[in-house]
Design a protein around this motif. Structure first.
Motif, PDB file in Angstrom:
ATOM      1  N   HIS A 114      49.669  12.413  47.874  1.00  8.97           N
ATOM      2  CA  HIS A 114      50.099  12.334  46.475  1.00  8.97           C
ATOM      3  C   HIS A 114      49.482  11.082  45.870  1.00  8.97           C
ATOM      4  CE1 HIS A 114      53.952  14.965  46.748  1.00  8.97           C
ATOM      5  NE2 HIS A 114      52.907  15.531  47.284  1.00  8.97           N
ATOM      6  N   THR A 115      48.975  11.216  44.673  1.00  9.50           N
ATOM      7  CA  THR A 115      48.365  10.058  44.004  1.00  9.50           C
ATOM      8  C   THR A 115      49.227   9.523  42.870  1.00  9.50           C
ATOM      9  OG1 THR A 115      47.050  11.584  42.659  1.00  9.50           O
ATOM     10  CG2 THR A 115      45.998  10.649  44.609  1.00  9.50           C
ATOM     11  N   PHE A 116      50.310  10.234  42.557  1.00  9.87           N
ATOM     12  CA  PHE A 116      51.197   9.791  41.488  1.00  9.87           C
ATOM     13  C   PHE A 116      52.642   9.884  41.950  1.00  9.87           C
ATOM     14  CE2 PHE A 116      47.368  11.004  39.344  1.00  9.87           C
ATOM     15  CZ  PHE A 116      47.233  10.050  38.361  1.00  9.87           C
ATOM     16  N   GLY A 117      53.476   9.024  41.411  1.00 11.99           N
ATOM     17  CA  GLY A 117      54.901   9.065  41.700  1.00 11.99           C
ATOM     18  C   GLY A 117      55.630   9.898  40.659  1.00 11.99           C
ATOM     19  N   ARG A 118      56.939   9.906  40.731  1.00 15.12           N
ATOM     20  CA  ARG A 118      57.762  10.668  39.772  1.00 15.12           C
ATOM     21  C   ARG A 118      57.555  10.220  38.338  1.00 15.12           C
ATOM     22  NH1 ARG A 118      63.465  10.948  42.907  1.00 15.12           N
ATOM     23  NH2 ARG A 118      62.817  12.568  44.335  1.00 15.12           N
ATOM     24  N   ASP A 119      57.256   8.941  38.179  1.00 13.39           N
ATOM     25  CA  ASP A 119      57.059   8.406  36.831  1.00 13.39           C
ATOM     26  C   ASP A 119      55.648   8.653  36.295  1.00 13.39           C
ATOM     27  OD1 ASP A 119      55.643   6.721  38.473  1.00 13.39           O
ATOM     28  OD2 ASP A 119      56.681   4.899  37.861  1.00 13.39           O
ATOM     29  N   LEU A 120      54.854   9.423  37.057  1.00 15.18           N
ATOM     30  CA  LEU A 120      53.474   9.774  36.704  1.00 15.18           C
ATOM     31  C   LEU A 120      52.557   8.559  36.606  1.00 15.18           C
ATOM     32  CD1 LEU A 120      54.065  12.660  34.154  1.00 15.18           C
ATOM     33  CD2 LEU A 120      53.661  12.800  36.614  1.00 15.18           C
ATOM     34  N   GLN A 121      52.922   7.504  37.311  1.00 13.81           N
ATOM     35  CA  GLN A 121      52.064   6.331  37.422  1.00 13.81           C
ATOM     36  C   GLN A 121      51.298   6.428  38.738  1.00 13.81           C
ATOM     37  OE1 GLN A 121      51.826   3.949  34.902  1.00 13.81           O
ATOM     38  NE2 GLN A 121      53.082   5.477  33.865  1.00 13.81           N
ATOM     39  N   TRP A 122      50.114   5.841  38.778  1.00 21.81           N
ATOM     40  CA  TRP A 122      49.282   5.855  39.981  1.00 21.81           C
ATOM     41  C   TRP A 122      50.060   5.229  41.128  1.00 21.81           C
ATOM     42  CZ3 TRP A 122      44.986   8.235  41.361  1.00 21.81           C
ATOM     43  CH2 TRP A 122      44.256   7.768  42.440  1.00 21.81           C
ATOM     44  N   ASN A 123      50.272   5.986  42.192  1.00 20.78           N
ATOM     45  CA  ASN A 123      51.054   5.537  43.338  1.00 20.78           C
ATOM     46  C   ASN A 123      50.634   6.372  44.541  1.00 20.78           C
ATOM     47  OD1 ASN A 123      52.934   4.923  45.274  1.00 20.78           O
ATOM     48  ND2 ASN A 123      54.701   5.532  44.083  1.00 20.78           N
ATOM     49  N   VAL A 124      49.611   5.916  45.251  1.00 19.76           N
ATOM     50  CA  VAL A 124      49.067   6.672  46.372  1.00 19.76           C
ATOM     51  C   VAL A 124      50.038   6.608  47.551  1.00 19.76           C
ATOM     52  CG1 VAL A 124      47.166   6.849  48.012  1.00 19.76           C
ATOM     53  CG2 VAL A 124      46.707   6.204  45.645  1.00 19.76           C
ATOM     54  N   HIS A 125      50.407   7.795  48.070  1.00 20.32           N
ATOM     55  CA  HIS A 125      51.264   7.849  49.245  1.00 20.32           C
ATOM     56  C   HIS A 125      51.064   9.180  49.961  1.00 20.32           C
ATOM     57  CE1 HIS A 125      53.632   9.579  45.953  1.00 20.32           C
ATOM     58  NE2 HIS A 125      54.325  10.232  46.868  1.00 20.32           N
ATOM     59  N   VAL A 126      51.423   9.198  51.236  1.00 22.16           N
ATOM     60  CA  VAL A 126      51.231  10.371  52.087  1.00 22.16           C
ATOM     61  C   VAL A 126      52.593  10.915  52.499  1.00 22.16           C
ATOM     62  CG1 VAL A 126      50.337  11.173  54.308  1.00 22.16           C
ATOM     63  CG2 VAL A 126      49.036   9.518  52.972  1.00 22.16           C
ATOM     64  N   HIS A 127      52.751  12.214  52.397  1.00 18.26           N
ATOM     65  CA  HIS A 127      53.915  12.902  52.958  1.00 18.26           C
ATOM     66  C   HIS A 127      53.454  13.544  54.253  1.00 18.26           C
ATOM     67  CE1 HIS A 127      56.659  12.704  49.447  1.00 18.26           C
ATOM     68  NE2 HIS A 127      55.505  12.500  48.827  1.00 18.26           N
ATOM     69  N   LEU A 128      54.187  13.339  55.326  1.00 16.21           N
ATOM     70  CA  LEU A 128      53.816  13.884  56.623  1.00 16.21           C
ATOM     71  C   LEU A 128      54.966  14.717  57.154  1.00 16.21           C
ATOM     72  CD1 LEU A 128      52.015  12.115  59.460  1.00 16.21           C
ATOM     73  CD2 LEU A 128      54.196  13.209  59.949  1.00 16.21           C
ATOM     74  N   SER A 129      54.645  15.912  57.606  1.00 16.50           N
ATOM     75  CA  SER A 129      55.641  16.782  58.243  1.00 16.50           C
ATOM     76  C   SER A 129      55.132  17.137  59.630  1.00 16.50           C
ATOM     77  CB  SER A 129      55.854  18.065  57.447  1.00 16.50           C
ATOM     78  OG  SER A 129      56.442  17.776  56.207  1.00 16.50           O
TER      79      SER A 129
END
Length: 65
Positions: A45-60
């Motif tokens: 994901h390159t955006f958070g809930r607020d639609l601001q740039w926020n790179v993060h990975v979801h891992l399952s």
């Protein structure tokens, strides 16, 4: 990822391709110590809930390998 690096990744989006690898490596290394090989998938994901740039990975991963 530290927010100090966000701009680097925003300007060079090809770097985003490598962001999931460290997360997967940590899980596989930990699982290998227990003799298991889990199924893993990630979502970048390159955006958070607020639609601001926020790179993060979801891992399952699978339960019980």
């Amino acid at each position: 990822m530290p927010s100090a690096l966000w701009e680097v990744f925003r300007l060079n989006r090809a770097l985003l391709e490598a962001t999931s690898r460290p997360a997967v490596r940590v899980i596989k290394k930990t699982a290998a110590r227990k003799g298991i090989l889990p199924g893993i998938f990630t979502a970048l994901h390159t955006f958070g809930r607020d639609l601001q740039w926020n790179v993060h990975v979801h891992l399952s991963m699978t339960s019980g390998a």
